[in-house]
Design a protein around this motif. Structure first.
Motif, short mmCIF file in Angstrom:
data_model
loop_
_atom_site.label_atom_id
_atom_site.label_comp_id
_atom_site.label_asym_id
_atom_site.label_seq_id
_atom_site.Cartn_x
_atom_site.Cartn_y
_atom_site.Cartn_z
N VAL A 70 0.87 -1.17 0.00
CA VAL A 70 0.00 0.00 0.00
C VAL A 70 0.91 1.21 0.00
O VAL A 70 1.74 1.38 0.90
CB VAL A 70 -0.94 0.02 1.23
N THR A 71 0.75 2.04 -1.02
CA THR A 71 1.66 3.16 -1.17
C THR A 71 0.96 4.36 -1.81
O THR A 71 -0.17 4.26 -2.29
CB THR A 71 2.90 2.74 -2.00
N SER A 72 1.65 5.47 -1.79
CA SER A 72 1.14 6.68 -2.44
C SER A 72 2.28 7.35 -3.19
O SER A 72 3.43 7.29 -2.76
CB SER A 72 0.55 7.63 -1.41
N THR B 144 1.69 11.22 -11.09
CA THR B 144 0.62 10.47 -11.74
C THR B 144 1.13 9.06 -12.09
O THR B 144 2.34 8.82 -12.13
CB THR B 144 0.17 11.15 -13.03
N ARG B 145 0.23 8.17 -12.37
CA ARG B 145 0.61 6.81 -12.78
C ARG B 145 1.44 6.86 -14.06
O ARG B 145 2.41 6.13 -14.21
CB ARG B 145 -0.66 5.96 -13.00
N TRP B 146 1.07 7.75 -14.98
CA TRP B 146 1.79 7.87 -16.24
C TRP B 146 3.23 8.34 -16.01
O TRP B 146 4.17 7.79 -16.57
CB TRP B 146 1.04 8.82 -17.17
N ARG B 147 3.41 9.35 -15.16
CA ARG B 147 4.77 9.84 -14.88
C ARG B 147 5.61 8.76 -14.20
O ARG B 147 6.78 8.58 -14.51
CB ARG B 147 4.73 11.10 -14.03
N ALA B 148 4.99 8.05 -13.25
CA ALA B 148 5.71 6.96 -12.58
C ALA B 148 6.11 5.89 -13.59
O ALA B 148 7.23 5.37 -13.55
CB ALA B 148 4.84 6.36 -11.48
N PHE B 149 5.21 5.57 -14.52
CA PHE B 149 5.51 4.60 -15.58
C PHE B 149 6.69 5.07 -16.42
O PHE B 149 7.61 4.29 -16.72
CB PHE B 149 4.27 4.39 -16.46
N LEU B 150 6.69 6.35 -16.81
CA LEU B 150 7.79 6.88 -17.62
C LEU B 150 9.13 6.82 -16.88
O LEU B 150 10.18 6.68 -17.51
CB LEU B 150 7.49 8.32 -18.04
N MET B 151 9.09 6.91 -15.56
CA MET B 151 10.31 6.86 -14.75
C MET B 151 10.71 5.42 -14.43
O MET B 151 11.70 5.18 -13.75
CB MET B 151 10.12 7.65 -13.45
N HIS C 180 -2.04 4.88 -4.56
CA HIS C 180 -2.79 6.11 -4.79
C HIS C 180 -1.82 7.07 -5.48
O HIS C 180 -0.88 7.58 -4.86
CB HIS C 180 -3.28 6.71 -3.47
N TYR C 181 -2.03 7.27 -6.77
CA TYR C 181 -1.17 8.16 -7.56
C TYR C 181 -1.69 9.58 -7.50
O TYR C 181 -2.84 9.83 -7.13
CB TYR C 181 -1.12 7.68 -9.01
N ASP C 182 -0.82 10.52 -7.88
CA ASP C 182 -1.18 11.94 -8.01
C ASP C 182 -1.65 12.55 -6.69
O ASP C 182 -2.61 13.32 -6.64
CB ASP C 182 -2.26 12.11 -9.09
N MET C 183 -0.95 12.18 -5.61
CA MET C 183 -1.29 12.70 -4.29
C MET C 183 -1.20 14.23 -4.23
O MET C 183 -1.89 14.86 -3.44
CB MET C 183 -0.36 12.11 -3.22
N ASN C 184 -0.38 14.81 -5.09
CA ASN C 184 -0.24 16.27 -5.09
C ASN C 184 -1.54 16.97 -5.45
O ASN C 184 -1.72 18.15 -5.15
CB ASN C 184 0.88 16.70 -6.06
#
Length: 193
Positions: free
Chosen positions: A128-130, A134-141, A168-172
């Protein structure tokens, strides 16, 4: 089932703390025995010392500095990690735990110079993480935490433990509603374990 929950966040008022509380409550409600390891509260020392590294492959003695942590891991039948993703990686304290406790002879063995997962007491893994991203930015990284948790943690269990990876992506840009919805998703997942 006996479940080791590894929680890593410095703030007891954080959303991560709320997620941790949700995980523990849902597992206990499902009748599991929870070994709740708060790495900050337990003052886990994350630095792999020079002496520990020199003795890393000495299977008779390499667990001595972290004997209690190794015992807890070996007694667990499932493992749940609760942590925030910082800089597309683990918090340093959790990374230190993995470096110091997931040792040769504990989580993997060497056979002809190749590693083999031996943490076969772990039958299920949850994460369980945050992420601020965004999911897309995390994917690109390359999303290193997701890859580690869904590949390496499965490998050390001998590829026998399925992994539930809840993020939970995009916590910002999260809202009260998105955070509440995610907590419900977490509760529902672990209450079915």
């Amino acid at each position: 089932m006996r479940i080791l929950v590894l929680y890593c966040h410095p703030s007891p008022a954080s959303y991560g703390a709320a997620l941790h509380e949700t995980v523990v409550a849902s597992l206990r409600a499902a009748g599991h025995e929870v070994d709740d390891c708060d790495l900050y509260a337990e003052d886990f020392q994350p630095v792999l010392s020079r002496q520990e590294r020199l003795g890393y492959h000495d299977l008779a003695h390499n667990t001595e500095p972290v004997a209690d942590d190794v015992r807890r891991l070996r007694e667990a039948e499932a493992l749940v990690l609760v942590f925030p993703v910082w800089n597309f990686g683990f918090p340093a304290l959790l990374k230190g735990y993995l470096d110091r406790v997931f040792l040769p002879g504990v989580s993997f063995g060497l056979v002809d110079g190749r590693t083999r997962g031996i943490l076969t007491n772990i039958r299920r893994v949850g994460v369980v993480t945050s992420y601020g991203a965004t999911r897309w930015r995390a994917f690109l990284m390359g999303d290193p935490p997701r890859r580690f948790c869904t590949r390496v943690l499965r490998a050390v269990t001998g590829f026998k433990a399925p992994v539930d990876y809840l993020a939970h992506y995009d916590m910002n840009r999260s809202t009260d509603g998105s955070r509440a919805t995610f907590r419900t998703r977490v509760y529902d997942c672990f209450s079915r374990w």
